[in-house]
Design a protein around this motif. Structure first.
Motif, PDB file in Angstrom:
ATOM      1  N   TYR A  90       5.343  13.587 -12.236  1.00 50.18           N
ATOM      2  CA  TYR A  90       6.063  13.384 -13.491  1.00 50.18           C
ATOM      3  C   TYR A  90       5.187  13.753 -14.696  1.00 50.18           C
ATOM      4  CZ  TYR A  90       8.303  10.851 -17.316  1.00 50.18           C
ATOM      5  OH  TYR A  90       8.863  10.506 -18.511  1.00 50.18           O
ATOM      6  N   ASN A  91       3.936  13.305 -14.690  1.00 50.82           N
ATOM      7  CA  ASN A  91       3.023  13.586 -15.791  1.00 50.82           C
ATOM      8  C   ASN A  91       2.709  15.076 -15.903  1.00 50.82           C
ATOM      9  OD1 ASN A  91       2.723  10.987 -16.795  1.00 50.82           O
ATOM     10  ND2 ASN A  91       1.111  10.468 -15.329  1.00 50.82           N
ATOM     11  N   THR A  92       2.568  15.734 -14.752  1.00 48.72           N
ATOM     12  CA  THR A  92       2.304  17.169 -14.749  1.00 48.72           C
ATOM     13  C   THR A  92       3.451  17.936 -15.383  1.00 48.72           C
ATOM     14  OG1 THR A  92       0.976  16.982 -12.735  1.00 48.72           O
ATOM     15  CG2 THR A  92       1.807  19.178 -13.297  1.00 48.72           C
ATOM     16  N   ASP A 149       0.811  -1.216   0.000  1.00 47.78           N
ATOM     17  CA  ASP A 149       0.000   0.000   0.000  1.00 47.78           C
ATOM     18  C   ASP A 149       0.847   1.270   0.000  1.00 47.78           C
ATOM     19  OD1 ASP A 149       0.943  -0.598   2.466  1.00 47.78           O
ATOM     20  OD2 ASP A 149      -0.850   0.024   3.559  1.00 47.78           O
ATOM     21  N   LYS A 150       1.922   1.295   0.814  1.00 51.69           N
ATOM     22  CA  LYS A 150       2.782   2.474   0.859  1.00 51.69           C
ATOM     23  C   LYS A 150       3.612   2.631  -0.415  1.00 51.69           C
ATOM     24  CE  LYS A 150       3.212   2.950   5.886  1.00 51.69           C
ATOM     25  NZ  LYS A 150       4.144   3.071   7.012  1.00 51.69           N
ATOM     26  N   GLU A 206       2.323   6.454  -7.152  1.00 49.34           N
ATOM     27  CA  GLU A 206       1.243   7.307  -7.659  1.00 49.34           C
ATOM     28  C   GLU A 206       1.607   8.779  -7.521  1.00 49.34           C
ATOM     29  OE1 GLU A 206      -2.192   6.094  -5.501  1.00 49.34           O
ATOM     30  OE2 GLU A 206      -2.742   4.511  -6.939  1.00 49.34           O
ATOM     31  N   ARG A 207       2.219   9.125  -6.375  1.00 52.97           N
ATOM     32  CA  ARG A 207       2.603  10.504  -6.137  1.00 52.97           C
ATOM     33  C   ARG A 207       3.656  10.964  -7.145  1.00 52.97           C
ATOM     34  NH1 ARG A 207       4.811   9.784  -1.775  1.00 52.97           N
ATOM     35  NH2 ARG A 207       6.989  10.177  -2.319  1.00 52.97           N
ATOM     36  N   VAL A 208       4.660  10.120  -7.360  1.00 53.27           N
ATOM     37  CA  VAL A 208       5.749  10.464  -8.279  1.00 53.27           C
ATOM     38  C   VAL A 208       5.260  10.520  -9.719  1.00 53.27           C
ATOM     39  CG1 VAL A 208       7.939   9.703  -9.252  1.00 53.27           C
ATOM     40  CG2 VAL A 208       7.569   9.590  -6.772  1.00 53.27           C
TER      41      VAL A 208
END
Length: 393
Positions: free
Chosen positions: A242-244, A229-230, A236-238
Motif C-alpha cells: 500500500y505504501n509503495t 504472528d500470521k 505488514e505485507r499489505v
C-alpha cells in the motif's frame, strides 16, 4: 535583443573575501561545480585586488592627507543573478552605468555557468548562472569610501534589471515574508495530505478487505482465536504494498503538477516577452530619435566591449603586445572574433565600429600603432586592412 522575464535578478555588494580571486577565476578545484561546464565561464580583469587596494591607500593619503581608515571597505564584491545568455557585453554595460550614476568602478568580472544542482525529482541539472562583480568603492573627490543612501541601493537593483533585461527582484523584507508564507502553506498542504491518508487507512482497516487478513484458528476447546504472528505478517505485507503504491502515485501527481505549473508560467513569460518586443519595435520604428539612440547605444557598448577585451588581454599577457604592427593587428583581429562569438555580435557590427575613424582610433590607440581599419569580408575570416594614407594638398 532578447527579453526573458522569468528569472529575477538582484545585486548586493559586500566586503570582498580574501579568497575571492581563487574562487572567481577557478584557481582552485571546488566540489560544488560541474567541471565540464567550467570552460563556459568568462572572465575580465582590469587589475588585481591587492594592486587596487594599494592604489586606493596611496590615493587616499594624497587626497585627504590621512591614511585609509581601518574599518573602511574600499573594495566590495557582488553576486548578480544572470540569464544563461547574458554576455560580458551586458555586464560591461552594467558596470558603465554604475560608474556614471553611482561612481562605483567595477574592475573584475567573472561569469559562472558551472555552478548549480541536480533536481532531486527529475535528476536534471539546474544551473545557477551568476556573475561576480568586484568594485572599487573609493570616492575620487575625497579619497575616502563612497557614501550611499538607501535609495542608491534601490537604484542599483533598477539599473541591474534594466541592463540585464530581467525582472527586478523583490526587497529583502518582502522576499523573506513571501518565503515564510510559502513554507507555512507547504506545511499546511502536507498536513491535509497526511490527514487524508490517515482517514483512508482507518476506513480500509474497518473494511472487509482488511478483516480478511486476520487469521483465526480454533483452540483445543473449540474457541476461535486470532493467530497473531500470521495476522501481523499479512498486515505488514499489505501495508508495504500500500505504501509503495501511495508513494508512486504521489510522485506522479507531483511531477504532473510541476510540469503544468512550469508550462503556465512559461506561457505568461512568453506573453510578456512578445508584448515587450512589440512595444520596443513600435517605438523604434515610429520614432527616429529612439532608433538613433538605440543604434548609438548598441555600437558604443560593442566598442567598449572590444576595448575592455583588449585591456584584459594586455593585463594577462603584456609581453604578447610587445611586437610588430602587423602582429598587433592580428591580435586585435583574434580578440574581435572572440568578442563576436561570446557576445553574439554580428561581424557587420564590428565592421561599422572600425569604419568610424574615431572608434577605430580609440581602439588602436591602446596599442600605440596609429590609426587602422579592419574590414570583415565574411562571417568566418576577418581580414586586416591598413588604412590608406590620404594625400595632403
Amino acid at each position: 535583443m532578447e527579453y526573458f522575464i522569468a528569472v529575477k535578478t538582484s545585486i548586493n555588494f559586500k566586503a570582498v573575501k580574501t579568497n575571492s580571486e581563487a574562487h572567481n577565476f577557478r584557481r582552485k578545484t571546488f566540489d560544488y561545480i560541474k567541471k565540464d561546464l567550467t570552460e563556459k565561464n568568462e572572465y575580465w580583469v582590469e587589475s588585481k585586488i591587492s594592486d587596487r587596494l594599494k592604489s586606493i591607500e596611496v590615493y587616499c593619503k594624497e587626497k585627504s592627507g590621512r591614511k585609509l581608515q581601518k574599518n573602511a571597505i574600499p573594495i566590495r564584491e557582488a553576486v548578480v543573478v544572470i540569464k544563461e545568455n547574458t554576455t560580458m557585453r551586458d555586464l560591461h554595460k552594467l558596470s558603465k552605468r554604475f560608474e556614471e550614476e553611482l561612481r562605483i568602478r567595477i574592475f573584475q568580472i567573472a561569469i559562472h555557468k558551472d555552478e548549480g544542482h541536480y533536481d532531486k525529482d527529475s535528476r536534471e541539472w539546474k544551473p545557477n548562472c551568476h556573475a561576480h562583480l568586484v568594485a572599487d568603492w573609493q570616492d575620487l573627490e575625497t579619497g575616502k569610501t563612497l557614501k550611499h543612501q538607501s535609495f542608491h541601493y534601490s537604484k542599483m537593483q533598477d539599473i541591474t534589471a534594466e541592463c540585464l533585461e530581467m525582472e527586478r527582484g523583490v526587497s529583502c523584507s518582502k522576499g523573506r515574508l513571501e518565503a515564510i508564507e510559502f513554507k507555512i502553506q507547504k506545511k499546511e498542504n502536507e498536513l491535509v495530505l497526511l490527514n487524508n491518508k490517515i482517514a483512508r487507512m482507518k476506513a480500509e482497516l474497518k473494511s472487509k478487505k482488511f478483516a480478511d487478513l486476520i487469521v483465526k484458528e480454533n483452540d483445543f476447546l473449540g474457541f476461535s482465536r486470532i493467530k497473531t504472528d500470521k495476522t501481523i505478517e499479512n498486515y505488514e505485507r499489505v501495508f508495504k504494498s500500500y505504501n509503495t503504491e501511495l508513494l508512486k502515485n504521489k510522485e506522479i501527481l507531483q511531477s504532473k503538477i510541476k510540469i503544468i505549473t512550469e508550462l503556465k508560467q512559461k506561457n505568461i513569460d512568453l506573453t510578456k516577452e512578445v508584448s515587450l518586443l512589440k512595444n520596443k519595435l513600435y517605438s523604434i520604428l515610429s520614432n527616429i530619435t529612439v532608433y538613433t539612440n538605440e543604434k548609438d547605444a548598441y555600437f558604443n557598448s560593442v566598442k567598449d566591449t572590444i576595448i575592455k577585451a583588449i585591456q584584459f588581454e594586455k593585463f594577462k599577457q603584456p609581453k604578447l603586445f610587445d611586437t610588430t604592427k602587423e602582429k598587433l593587428i592580428a591580435i586585435v583581429d583574434r580578440i574581435c572574433k572572440k568578442v563576436s562569438e561570446e557576445n553574439n555580435i554580428p561581424f557587420s557590427s564590428l565592421e561599422e565600429i572600425f569604419k568610424n575613424p574615431d572608434s577605430s582610433l580609440e581602439i588602436f590607440s591602446l596599442l600605440n600603432i596609429g590609426d587602422h581599419r579592419i574590414q570583415y569580408i565574411n562571417e568566418d575570416i576577418p581580414v586586416q586592412q591598413k588604412r590608406k594614407k590620404i594625400k595632403r594638398s
